[in-house]
Scaffold this motif. Structure first.
Motif, PDB file in Angstrom:
ATOM      1  N   LYS A 198      35.414  40.750  37.807  1.00 45.78           N
ATOM      2  CA  LYS A 198      35.379  39.404  37.232  1.00 45.78           C
ATOM      3  C   LYS A 198      34.620  39.395  35.910  1.00 45.78           C
ATOM      4  O   LYS A 198      35.064  38.779  34.934  1.00 45.78           O
ATOM      5  CB  LYS A 198      34.711  38.422  38.196  1.00 45.78           C
ATOM      6  CG  LYS A 198      35.548  38.066  39.384  1.00 45.78           C
ATOM      7  CD  LYS A 198      34.768  37.094  40.264  1.00 45.78           C
ATOM      8  CE  LYS A 198      35.486  36.800  41.545  1.00 45.78           C
ATOM      9  NZ  LYS A 198      34.703  35.904  42.417  1.00 45.78           N
ATOM     10  N   LYS A 248      36.292  38.422  32.330  1.00 45.87           N
ATOM     11  CA  LYS A 248      35.797  37.277  31.555  1.00 45.87           C
ATOM     12  C   LYS A 248      35.383  37.706  30.158  1.00 45.87           C
ATOM     13  O   LYS A 248      35.671  37.024  29.177  1.00 45.87           O
ATOM     14  CB  LYS A 248      34.627  36.610  32.281  1.00 45.87           C
ATOM     15  CG  LYS A 248      35.083  35.794  33.461  1.00 45.87           C
ATOM     16  CD  LYS A 248      33.922  35.154  34.179  1.00 45.87           C
ATOM     17  CE  LYS A 248      34.438  34.357  35.364  1.00 45.87           C
ATOM     18  NZ  LYS A 248      33.366  33.694  36.110  1.00 45.87           N
ATOM     19  N   ALA A 289      43.438  36.962  36.257  1.00 46.46           N
ATOM     20  CA  ALA A 289      42.863  37.030  37.602  1.00 46.46           C
ATOM     21  C   ALA A 289      43.885  36.612  38.659  1.00 46.46           C
ATOM     22  O   ALA A 289      44.022  37.267  39.695  1.00 46.46           O
ATOM     23  CB  ALA A 289      41.616  36.153  37.698  1.00 46.46           C
TER      24      ALA A 289
END
Length: 70
Positions: A15, A19, A43
């Motif tokens: 993650k 990001k 995602a």
């Protein structure tokens, strides 16, 4: 497949990298011949894949980040 074979979430390091990779992106990142411009799209796509394919697509995205595609 049961829940052990296909987790329903990405790992914390995955993650974070996604990001960072997608923050302020103007050129899409390619994975499996599909363009991704936003973290959320990438995602969701990764989560829709079986675990082996997910790792392959994630590795492709990570390689583009490492190679400086921006």
């Amino acid at each position: 497949m049961d829940a052990i074979d296909q987790p329903d979430d990405l790992s914390r390091p995955q993650k974070r990298l996604l990001k960072r990779l997608y923050n302020g992106r103007t050129v899409p990142v390619m994975a499996d011949d599909r363009p991704f411009l936003r973290y959320k799209d990438a995602a969701l796509y990764l989560l829709s894949l079986p675990i082996d394919a997910r790792e392959t697509a994630y590795t492709q995205m990570k390689a583009q980040a490492r190679d400086g595609v921006r």
